[in-house]
Design an enzyme around this catalytic site. Structure first.
Site, PDB file in Angstrom:
ATOM      1  N   HIS A 182      -6.277  -6.948  13.222  1.00 40.38           N
ATOM      2  CA  HIS A 182      -5.323  -6.447  13.261  1.00 40.38           C
ATOM      3  C   HIS A 182      -4.836  -5.784  14.741  1.00 40.38           C
ATOM      4  CE1 HIS A 182      -2.245  -3.706  11.038  1.00 40.38           C
ATOM      5  NE2 HIS A 182      -2.697  -2.691  11.633  1.00 40.38           N
TER       6      HIS A 182
ATOM      7  N   TYR B 169      13.364  31.784   4.252  1.00 41.25           N
ATOM      8  CA  TYR B 169      12.165  32.346   4.684  1.00 41.25           C
ATOM      9  C   TYR B 169      12.108  32.661   6.215  1.00 41.25           C
ATOM     10  CZ  TYR B 169       9.780  31.172   0.311  1.00 41.25           C
ATOM     11  OH  TYR B 169       9.796  31.063  -1.120  1.00 41.25           O
TER      12      TYR B 169
ATOM     13  N   LYS C 298       0.923  -1.158   0.080  1.00 44.01           N
ATOM     14  CA  LYS C 298      -0.027  -0.052   0.069  1.00 44.01           C
ATOM     15  C   LYS C 298       0.818   1.226   0.058  1.00 44.01           C
ATOM     16  CE  LYS C 298      -0.445  -0.347   5.178  1.00 44.01           C
ATOM     17  NZ  LYS C 298      -1.497  -0.717   6.038  1.00 44.01           N
TER      18      LYS C 298
ATOM     19  N   CYS D  59      12.382  25.124   2.129  1.00 44.84           N
ATOM     20  CA  CYS D  59      11.545  25.484   1.240  1.00 44.84           C
ATOM     21  C   CYS D  59      10.580  24.562   0.602  1.00 44.84           C
ATOM     22  CB  CYS D  59      12.221  26.611   0.376  1.00 44.84           C
ATOM     23  SG  CYS D  59      13.313  27.616   0.836  1.00 44.84           S
ATOM     24  N   MET D  60       9.739  25.040  -0.407  1.00 41.72           N
ATOM     25  CA  MET D  60       8.951  23.836  -0.940  1.00 41.72           C
ATOM     26  C   MET D  60       9.690  23.187  -1.799  1.00 41.72           C
ATOM     27  SD  MET D  60       5.739  24.367  -3.767  1.00 41.72           S
ATOM     28  CE  MET D  60       4.808  25.566  -2.320  1.00 41.72           C
ATOM     29  N   ASP D  61      10.792  23.768  -2.512  1.00 38.98           N
ATOM     30  CA  ASP D  61      11.701  23.045  -3.475  1.00 38.98           C
ATOM     31  C   ASP D  61      12.944  22.969  -3.300  1.00 38.98           C
ATOM     32  OD1 ASP D  61       9.248  22.990  -5.169  1.00 38.98           O
ATOM     33  OD2 ASP D  61       9.616  25.227  -5.301  1.00 38.98           O
TER      34      ASP D  61
ATOM     35  N   ARG E 298     -11.182   0.122  14.408  1.00 39.67           N
ATOM     36  CA  ARG E 298     -10.860   0.771  13.147  1.00 39.67           C
ATOM     37  C   ARG E 298     -12.216   0.608  12.299  1.00 39.67           C
ATOM     38  NH1 ARG E 298      -5.118   1.059  10.557  1.00 39.67           N
ATOM     39  NH2 ARG E 298      -5.433  -0.877  10.090  1.00 39.67           N
TER      40      ARG E 298
ATOM     41  N   ARG F 164       1.522 -10.578   7.845  1.00 36.30           N
ATOM     42  CA  ARG F 164       1.442  -9.205   6.957  1.00 36.30           C
ATOM     43  C   ARG F 164       2.729  -8.150   7.110  1.00 36.30           C
ATOM     44  NH1 ARG F 164      -3.750  -9.529   9.269  1.00 36.30           N
ATOM     45  NH2 ARG F 164      -3.407  -7.737  10.391  1.00 36.30           N
TER      46      ARG F 164
END
Ligand SMILES: *Cc1c(COP(=O)(O)O)cnc(C)c1O
Length: 375
Positions: free
Chosen positions: A160, A269, A34, A316-318, A131, A225
């Protein structure tokens, strides 16, 4: 290709699976793929590992459909909750349903019947996770229904654990946590319903996630699992390492900019960090949009040419910046963000989260390079 990328060591993943398999044999192994194979990149991991997996587990139907479209033919259990309207996809793509309610099981029986087909299903018992699933004290009705099904192939039953990485004896008797041993007892009670009725239990009984796979052989039943453990990461810091596994992930980049910064000039920033004396600051083209969490700001260390340096200033973002002091680091030099001794646990600590969140948040903008893949 982008200089920021993930390198995935596929043979190491296979080795992890083999080590787990040797430990749990004769129980089978469901490999959890997953969340983009815990961030590793399902498009590369799934075709490589599927031939060695007895079963594949994903969270949602879309992930199962994606695997089928990749050509994966291994049985796939959709472990999470499913809405009634998603059931036709289970027929179309041969996905195994976690029957977490009576309604879902009944609807599957009806749908498969009218289509003249069969749906595979595993009964989902909630023994304490709270759950999804049918609680152990209501399980008899679900089991009764399952025995009356002729179009749903009820091949499995599972539960689980909420606290499998905690040693029960370390918990006080009035602990808030539900002990894994108590959940196991409740699961056994449910299995005894079959015995009481002199009918065979579903042939695949399974409970063990990574924590239980490491600590609780009594929880193996017919299949385990392990998720995070398959990816080479232990599910708790103090957990006994009864199976040897190693991480298969390296996150790398390259310096895109290198400069001398003067004292008193705040970096990034908010100008959160400034040099006390002239120092070299280099820029790495990776940021929080890639999954290098903003909340790690000023905590990480990265490796450049094998040496460890501190990240400085707001991530920062990038992009983010690294203080390399007086060292002569040049544009194009390799940067390691994860791997080569930097472990997922460290990024988790810097970000105030766990290893799972670190790995699953490495965004799709970061290309995955699969090492050892058969072309
Ligand atoms: C994600 C998941 C697992 C794997 O959990 P790990 O802690 O990564 O081993 C096992 N079973 C179910 C139902 C899950 O959702």
């Amino acid at each position: 290709m982008r200089p920021t990328y993930l390198e995935i060591d596929l043979p190491q993943l296979k080795q992890n699976l083999e080590n787990i398999r040797a430990h749990v044999a004769p129980s089978k192994v469901l490999v959890v793929l997953k969340a983009n194979a815990y961030g590793h990149g399902v498009d590369g991991v799934a075709p490589f590992i599927a031939p060695f997996a007895d079963y594949i587990g994903v969270a949602i139907a879309e992930e199962g459909i994606h695997l089928r479209k990749l050509g994966i033919t291994t049985p796939i259990l959709i472990m999470g909750g499913t809405l009634l309207e998603q059931l036709p996809e289970f027929l179309e793509y041969d996905l195994t349903l976690a029957a977490s309610s009576l309604d879902l099981l009944s609807a599957a029986e009806q749908l498969a019947g009218s289509a003249g087909k069969r749906i595979k299903s595993h009964l989902k018992i909630d023994t304490g996770m709270e759950r999804i699933g049918v609680r152990e004290y209501e399980a008899e009705t679900l089991i009764e229904k399952s025995l009356a099904c002729s179009h749903v192939d009820v091949e499995g039953i599972f539960t689980h654990f909420a606290n499998s990485e905690t040693i029960d004896d370390s918990l006080p008797s009035n602990a808030r946590e539900v002990k894994a041993s108590l959940q196991l007892e409740r699961f056994q009670e449910v299995l005894s319903i079959f015995e009481k009725r002199s009918v065979p239990h579903p042939r695949i009984r399974h409970t063990a996630n990574s924590g239980a796979t490491l600590r609780m052989p009594e929880s193996y039943f017919d299949m385990v699992r392990p998720g995070v453990l398959f990816y080479g990461v232990y599910p708790g810091r103090d957990i006994e390492r009864t199976i040897e596994v190693k991480p298969a992930l390296k996150w790398k980049s390259k310096v895109v900019f290198s400069k001398l910064t003067l004292p008193g000039r705040g970096v990034s920033y908010g100008s959160l960090w400034q040099a006390e004396e002239q120092t070299r600051i280099v820029t790495v083209p990776c940021g929080y949009a890639d999954g290098y969490f903003r909340r790690m700001t000023n905590h990480p260390r990265v490796l450049i040419n094998g040496k460890s340096y501190p990240q400085v200033g707001r991530i920062c973002m990038d992009q983010f910046m690294v203080n390399v002091g007086g060292d002569d680091i040049k544009v194009g030099d390799e940067v390691t963000l994860l791997g080569n001794g930097i472990i997922p646990e460290e990024l988790a600590d810097w970000a105030g989260t766990n290893e799972y969140e670190v790995m699953t948040n490495i965004s799709v903008r970061v290309p995955r390079v699969f090492m050892g893949a058969v072309q």
